[in-house]
Structure formats: structure tokens, C-alpha cells
Scaffold this motif. Structure first.
Motif, PDB file in Angstrom:
ATOM      1  N   ALA A   1       0.834  -1.208   0.000  1.00  0.00           N
ATOM      2  CA  ALA A   1       0.000   0.000   0.000  1.00  0.00           C
ATOM      3  C   ALA A   1       0.866   1.253   0.000  1.00  0.00           C
ATOM      4  O   ALA A   1       0.586   2.217  -0.715  1.00  0.00           O
ATOM      5  N   VAL A   2       1.942   1.242   0.801  1.00  0.00           N
ATOM      6  CA  VAL A   2       2.842   2.397   0.852  1.00  0.00           C
ATOM      7  C   VAL A   2       3.403   2.678  -0.533  1.00  0.00           C
ATOM      8  O   VAL A   2       3.396   3.819  -1.003  1.00  0.00           O
TER       9      VAL A   2
ATOM     10  N   PHE B   1       0.568   4.041  -2.955  1.00  0.00           N
ATOM     11  CA  PHE B   1       0.192   5.425  -2.663  1.00  0.00           C
ATOM     12  C   PHE B   1       1.342   6.377  -2.956  1.00  0.00           C
ATOM     13  O   PHE B   1       1.138   7.470  -3.473  1.00  0.00           O
ATOM     14  N   PHE B   2       2.565   5.940  -2.633  1.00  0.00           N
ATOM     15  CA  PHE B   2       3.706   6.822  -2.873  1.00  0.00           C
ATOM     16  C   PHE B   2       3.849   7.103  -4.366  1.00  0.00           C
ATOM     17  O   PHE B   2       4.017   8.251  -4.773  1.00  0.00           O
TER      18      PHE B   2
ATOM     19  N   CYS C   1       0.959   9.505  -5.481  1.00  0.00           N
ATOM     20  CA  CYS C   1       1.034  10.870  -4.956  1.00  0.00           C
ATOM     21  C   CYS C   1       2.291  11.572  -5.435  1.00  0.00           C
ATOM     22  O   CYS C   1       2.248  12.745  -5.810  1.00  0.00           O
TER      23      CYS C   1
ATOM     24  N   GLU D   1       9.741  13.262   1.556  1.00  0.00           N
ATOM     25  CA  GLU D   1       8.932  12.869   0.395  1.00  0.00           C
ATOM     26  C   GLU D   1       8.145  11.596   0.669  1.00  0.00           C
ATOM     27  O   GLU D   1       7.001  11.474   0.269  1.00  0.00           O
ATOM     28  N   ILE D   2       8.769  10.629   1.353  1.00  0.00           N
ATOM     29  CA  ILE D   2       8.047   9.383   1.635  1.00  0.00           C
ATOM     30  C   ILE D   2       6.872   9.660   2.568  1.00  0.00           C
ATOM     31  O   ILE D   2       5.753   9.196   2.345  1.00  0.00           O
TER      32      ILE D   2
ATOM     33  N   ARG E   1       5.276  12.517   3.180  1.00  0.00           N
ATOM     34  CA  ARG E   1       4.233  13.393   2.651  1.00  0.00           C
ATOM     35  C   ARG E   1       3.368  12.708   1.620  1.00  0.00           C
ATOM     36  O   ARG E   1       2.243  13.119   1.381  1.00  0.00           O
ATOM     37  N   ASN E   2       3.911  11.675   0.954  1.00  0.00           N
ATOM     38  CA  ASN E   2       3.180  11.078  -0.155  1.00  0.00           C
ATOM     39  C   ASN E   2       2.525   9.754   0.183  1.00  0.00           C
ATOM     40  O   ASN E   2       2.231   8.960  -0.717  1.00  0.00           O
ATOM     41  N   THR E   3       2.346   9.466   1.468  1.00  0.00           N
ATOM     42  CA  THR E   3       1.571   8.279   1.838  1.00  0.00           C
ATOM     43  C   THR E   3       0.490   8.705   2.834  1.00  0.00           C
ATOM     44  O   THR E   3       0.704   9.628   3.608  1.00  0.00           O
ATOM     45  N   PRO E   4      -0.667   8.037   2.798  1.00  0.00           N
ATOM     46  CA  PRO E   4      -1.777   8.462   3.659  1.00  0.00           C
ATOM     47  C   PRO E   4      -1.417   8.356   5.148  1.00  0.00           C
ATOM     48  O   PRO E   4      -0.713   7.430   5.561  1.00  0.00           O
TER      49      PRO E   4
ATOM     50  N   LEU F   1      -2.721   5.193   6.834  1.00  0.00           N
ATOM     51  CA  LEU F   1      -1.867   4.044   6.533  1.00  0.00           C
ATOM     52  C   LEU F   1      -0.651   4.049   7.447  1.00  0.00           C
ATOM     53  O   LEU F   1      -0.246   3.001   7.975  1.00  0.00           O
TER      54      LEU F   1
END
Lengths: 350, 332
Positions: free
Chosen positions: A322-323, A326-327, A330, B78-79, B81-84, B87
Motif C-alpha cells: 500500500a505504501v 500510494f507513494f 502521490c 517525500e516518503i 508526505r506522499n503516503t496516507p 496508513l
């Protein structure tokens, strides 16, 4: 370009304390990266289709491989999944085209994007028309749901947000006050409570027997919430347009709505596109919250999949997947937004 | 459908597994509101402090002359900021539960703390007969410091109390401590001390790390916004790099940072509601979950939760606006 040893000296060992810091950080990074690499690559398993294939001690990507379609489409029936792909391609394609097309096409493309595309995509996904089989929304899930919620709430929130931003600058006190209260109310409460409210309170106010689909309620809640944030961004853009623009348009004899539509808004929106894209990125991340109120988005599907008796204890693999997903989404969007900003400001540079 | 808050005085009958103030199943729904409000505020307060510190560190690292520090900070930002955020919180929770040892062989940390799958067991301070009064004295004397400092600056009586009063209060606190209660293993769990549950640790880790990535960018942008001449002037006066940062650059950058930091603090406070996903007993988990299910009072419970969050956010933004006005440049 300086020779390597000069670069190393200047960037890694400029002073004694900085050199020590480099050594300590390098040690920590090497240990961590090595551990993760061993787990994810060296000791990992990807072959086979059963739990038994995973005996190397590392990550068990077989779990992801077996569940891959579930993670992307939820329980959407397999033979119908091309409809999801087509709808996704349509939405992403027209959005990208609208943002990068030459200015004189952008107005028409935006109209198509906001008017025509949602209808086509909706018919494709729901079905029941033109010989497409009907697919109930409780079968929808996975990443598809995150993308869908983002598209709907992003598009709807944008339209509503523009109206709220204009309303907040209206000369009529009632409209101004209403817009302000709406914006501040949504921005002051957590998204999760808005979702809970949509799930729990909307049924209370419905006439007996009438129900609204759970997914539709989540879409509505996300749209209203996003609209409040977009309104503030658009307002910032509107404030940046000199009053002379509107005055000149008035002098030319344009009606107030025409001034907003053709003179002020196009300039204001162009200024705030990066901010709007950032809101969409936040929205995409926030769509995972629907997993708490009982919809099966990517996060929920992964959480559920690892509770399967056969695949117990696959939490690390699931969440790592999931990471990464999403990464990639985004980070891709934010890179796109940065390039867009660069391109849009070209006329400001010499 | 009738609307009313009479249910607040009814007995709840459910247990709240983590509470800062005393709680029993015989207490009312009104008291439950107070208990989980404190839980929410506790998570928010720790998250804001840790997130600000970590964000400041990451932001300064982003501007470091050291390439490795700069790149590491960029990668982390960056990691994160770009994951929920949800999560991340679930990730910390699940990973922690899977990685930590059972209470039987918990990890002993310095200061008598023990980390196990049940959470972080810390020694507690037992105050003996004096109760909490010495602590109240300490808080009161700290609150009075600005007043006494004003007196001292104007060379009035009691000006001496500015540094001395808190010191005396601290001595009183230390003298009235009876003993430290260390957690010890008995049976399958620890007794004594205080426990920070794994839910709170995961929630705070998720909240503060997520916020720190955004704070780092704010800190970096504001530090870069300060004219280069300021740093050059500081170094020509003979100030070291750290002195220049803390005495010259940061006080000026703070003015740019505060409105943006306020936004981040408000976001973090709202995000404490994500604790509901890992069963940390905060407002949304207890009120939009347990209380709503028990009483069926959907309208009232959601109303209370939303009003309270609005109230907290207004209070934080009010405080930050006051602080902002205080540090703003006074132009004459």
C-alpha cells in the motif's frame, strides 16, 4: 563539474563534525537499507500461488500476487473489469489533456471534463444501460474506489469551491455569511467526523424506506469537505487579480457574470492550479478514511485480506504494498504539479 | 425523534482502557466525554511537541552543508508526505505489535522504563501525603514568572522572585516525593508505574512524523527567506553557526512560520480522530462509536464531537494569533 574528490570533500567532509555526521548517517542508512533489501528482495518469495511457497523467511510477495486484482478492483466482477480501466483512462486522460493543452483548447476540454466525462464514466461503472450489466456499488473496492472518490470529490469540490469563493467575496451579506460559515465549519472539524455524520445522520433525515447508497454518501461528504478547502485556495487566487481588470471589463460594458467567467476566474485559477493539485493529492490520501466507515478501499481490502485464515500475518507485505502504491500515485501527481507550475509561469520569466 | 442531552447523566457501564483521570464503569456519559476529551488533547499535545521538534530537525537538515544529511531529510520528507496518514498510523501500530516482545521479556530502557507489546511502562511519582498540591504550586509559580520579571525589570519589590519562586516550588515538589513506583512483572503483566498503551504510541508516532514532514518544509522555506546578509553579519560579529541560527535567523524566521505552523497544529489536532482506527479511546472512537451504539443518540453525539473539535481548533488558532501578534515586527 568538479572532480569527484572535490565534490566528496565539499559535500561530505567539509569539517570534522560534518564528517563524523556523514559517517554516522552512512552507517545507519547502510544497516537499514541492507535489512530492508534483504527482506524485500534477497529473502523474498514471489513464485507459486500458495502460502507454502513462502519459506525463505523474507517478504512473501506471493500474497500480493495472488490478491493483486482484489487490491485494484475489489469484488468488481472479473469479466467486467475492462469498464473500470476504460473509465479510469477516460478520466485521467481528459484531466491531463485539460491541464497541458494550449490555452484556447482548455475551456472546451474543461467543459467536456466536468460535464461529459463523469456521465460516461458513471454509466460505464454502474451499468444497467446500453447492454452493460448492472454492478451494485457494494462490489466496488480496492484502489479503484480511492481513485473514483478522488475524481468525484475533486471535480465536485472544485465546482462548489469556485462558487463558495465567489460567494465569500459577494456584496450581499447573506451570501457572504453563508459561504464563510460553510467554509469555516467544514475546515474546523475532522474529515472522519464528516464521514461518520454522512453515514449515521443522513439515514435519520430520510423519509421511511428511502435509502441512499453508502458510496454516494461518502462521495457527498468528501465533496463538501473538499469544496471548503478549494474555496479558500480559489479565494487566494481571486485576491491576487488586480481590481483594474474587473474595472476595465466593466468599462467595456461586460455583465458582472461575464466579468467573473471570462476575465477574473481564468486568471485566478491559473494562479492557483498548484494549490488545487495539492488539495487533490491530500484528498487522494484522505480517501483511505472511508475504510473506517465501512467501505472497502485499498487499505480496507488489504487489512481484510490478511485476516484470511490461509494468509494470516501478511501485514508487513500488505502495508508495504500500500505504501508503494500510494507513494507512486502521490509522488507522480506532485512531480506533475511541479512541472505544470513551471510551464504556467513561463510568461513570467525572461 | 427527540433531541436532548439528558443521556449525559446516565451510567455508561463500559470501560475506557486508557484514561488520564479516574474512570470506572459506573461513571456517566458526561464524564466519559471529559475522559476522552483529555485523551484527545494528550495525543494532540504530545504530537504537536514531538512533530515540531522533529520537523525543525528535518528542516535544518534539509539546509545542511552535508549532502548525506540533506538527501536523507529529503527522502524522509517525500516518503512521509506522499503516503496516507491513516496508513502510517496503522503501519506503526501493526509493526509495533508484531515487533515488540511479550511482557515476560520486555525491553528494559534507561530510567526503569520497560517496552513491551503491552506498551511503555514508566515509573510513576508517588507524592505521599502532600498529594498534588506541590505540583499546583509549581504550575502557579511558573505562570507568575512573567509578572515578577516585569517587576524586576522596573526594579520593584518582589522582582527577586522571578527565578527564585519556581526554584523554591521545584524543591518543594522534590521534597514531597515519597518514592518512585517502578513497574514490576507479576504474572502476565506489569504492576505499578504508569502505562502508555501501544495505541497511543502508534498514534503519536503517526501524527508527529506526518506533521514533521510538513513542518520541515515550512522551516526550510522560512529560514531560506531570511536575507543572506543577516547570517553574514552574524558571522562577522563572531557568532558561531548555531548561535547565528538560534539568536539571529530563527527569531526572524519565526514570524513567517507561525501562521503556517498554526495550520499544521490544527490539522494534527483534527487527525487525532484517526485514533479510532486503532482503537485509541479518543472522542471519535468513544463517542461516534461506543456511546452512539449504546444510546442510539446519533445526532447529539456527533454534534458534541464536532462542537468540541471546533472549540479546540478555535482555541489553538486564537492562542497562535495572540503569539503571532506578540512576535510580529513592531513598526514605528
Amino acid at each position: 563539474m568538479a572532480p569527484t574528490h572535490v565534490w566528496v570533500k565539499r559535500n561530505l567532509f567539509p569539517s570534522l563534525s560534518s564528517g563524523l555526521l556523514t559517517l554516522v548517517l552512512a552507517g545507519v542508512i547502510i544497516v537499514l537499507v541492507k535489512a530492508i533489501f534483504n527482506w524485500a528482495v534477497t529473502d523474498a518469495t514471489i513464485s507459486g500461488t500458495t502460502r507454502a511457497a513462502c519459506d525463505a523467511g523474507g517478504a512473501c510477495w506471493t500474497f500480493i500476487k495472488v490478491r493483486f486484482d482484489l487490491f485494484f478492483y475489489g469484488r468488481y466482477p472479473s469479466p467486467e473489469r475492462w469498464r473500470v480501466d476504460l473509465a479510469l483512462a477516460l478520466v485521467v486522460g481528459t484531466t491531463a489533456a485539460t491541464l497541458i493543452a494550449p490555452p484556447r483548447w482548455q475551456g472546451w476540454l474543461a467543459l467536456i471534463l466536468l460535464g461529459f466525462v463523469p456521465a460516461v464514466a458513471g454509466i460505464l461503472l454502474v451499468g444497467g444501460l446500453f447492454g452493460l450489466a448492472y454492478i451494485a456499488t457494494n462490489l466496488w473496492g480496492g484502489l479503484m474506489l480511492n481513485v473514483l472518490l478522488t475524481a468525484v470529490a475533486g471535480g465536485g469540490g472544485f465546482i462548489l469551491g469556485v462558487f463558495l469563493a465567489l460567494g465569500r467575496r459577494s456584496k450581499y451579506p447573506v451570501i457572504r455569511l453563508f459561504s464563510m460559515l460553510f467554509i469555516e465549519l467544514w475546515r474546523g472539524v475532522p474529515l472522519l467526523t464528516v464521514l461518520f455524520m454522512a453515514m449515521l445522520l443522513v439515514p435519520l433525515f430520510m423519509p421511511n424506506g428511502a435509502t441512499i447508497d453508502n458510496l454516494l454518501r461518502a462521495m457527498l461528504a468528501l465533496t463538501l469537505f473538499t469544496a471548503a478547502y478549494m474555496a479558500e485556495i480559489v479565494r487566494g487566487g481571486l485576491q491576487a487579480i488586480p481590481r483594474g481588470q474587473a474595472e476595465a471589463a466593466t468599462a467595456l460594458g461586460l455583465r458582472p457574470w461575464a466579468i467573473q467567467c471570462f476575465i477574473v476566474l481564468p486568471q485566478a485559477l491559473r494562479l492557483v492550479i498548484p494549490g488545487l493539485v495539492n488539495t487533490v493529492i491530500d484528498l487522494f490520501k484522505d480517501t483511505t478514511l472511508v475504510s473506517i466507515v465501512g467501505l472497502f478501499d485499498l487499505l480496507a481490502v488489504i487489512t481484510q485480506a490478511q485476516k484470511d485464515q490461509v494468509w494470516l500475518g501478511m501485514a508487513r507485505e500488505g502495508y508495504a504494498f500500500a505504501v508503494v502504491v500510494f507513494f507512486l500515485c502521490c509522488f507522480g501527481m506532485s512531480l506533475f504539479s511541479r512541472r505544470l507550475e513551471h510551464r504556467l509561469n513561463r510568461h513570467l520569466r525572461y | 425523534m427527540n433531541f436532548g442531552f439528558a443521556f449525559l447523566s446516565q451510567r455508561t457501564g463500559f470501560d475506557i482502557p486508557f484514561h488520564v483521570v479516574p474512570w470506572s464503569t459506573a461513571d456517566s456519559y458526561g464524564r466519559a466525554l471529559w475522559v476522552c476529551l483529555l485523551n484527545t488533547l494528550l495525543a494532540a499535545a504530545i504530537g504537536i511537541v514531538l512533530g515540531s521538534l522533529l520537523g525543525f530537525l528535518l528542516g535544518v537538515m534539509r539546509l545542511s552543508a552535508n549532502w548525506l544529511a540533506r538527501s536523507l531529510s529529503l527522502a524522509i520528507i517525500e516518503i512521509v508526505r506522499n503516503t496516507p496518514q491513516l496508513l502510517q498510523i496503522i503501519f506503526w501500530y501493526v509493526v509495533m505489535i508484531q515487533a515488540l516482545p511479550p511482557p515476560r521479556n520486555g525491553l528494559a530502557l534507561p530510567g526503569g522504563m520497560i517496552l513491551s507489546v503491552r506498551g511503555l511502562n514508566m515509573p510513576s511519582i508517588e507524592m505521599g501525603t502532600a498529594g498534588l498540591w506541590p505540583f499546583l504550586l509549581l504550575v502557579a509559580s511558573l505562570c507568575l514568572v512573567p509578572v515578577f520579571r516585569g517587576l524586576r525589570r522596573r526594579r520593584r519589590v518582589f522582582g527577586w522572585a522571578a527565578p527564585l519562586l519556581p526554584a523554591i516550588a521545584l524543591v518543594v515538589v522534590l521534597l514531597s516525593v515519597d518514592h518512585l513506583d517502578y513497574p514490576t512483572l507479576r504474572g502476565f503483566n506489569y504492576v505499578g508505574g504508569v502505562v502508555v498503551p501501544p495505541e497511543l504510541i502508534a498514534l503519536v508516532a503517526g501524527l508527529s512524523l506526518y506533521m514533521s514532514a510538513f513542518v520541515a518544509e515550512i522551516v526550510r522555506a522560512s529560514l531560506q527567506g531570511i536575507a543572506k546578509g543577516q547570517r553574514e553579519a552574524a558571522s562577522s560579529l563572531g557568532l558561531s553557526g548555531a548561535q547565528a541560527l538560534f539568536l539571529v535567523i530563527l527569531p526572524q524566521a519565526l514570524r513567517v512560520m507561525i501562521p503556517q505552523l498554526t495550520n499544521q497544529y490544527l490539522n494534527l489536532t483534527k487527525s487525532t480522530s484517526l485514533g479510532a482506527a486503532i482503537a485509541y479511546p479518543e472522542l471519535v472512537q468513544i463517542y461516534a462509536g461506543t456511546v452512539l451504539n449504546q444510546t442510539g443518540r446519533a445526532l447529539e453525539t456527533m454534534f458534541l464531537v464536532m462542537i468540541i473539535f471546533l472549540g479546540i481548533n478555535l482555541a489553538i488558532s486564537g492562542f497562535m494569533a495572540w503569539y503571532n501578534a506578540r512576535v510580529a515586527i513592531v513598526e514605528r
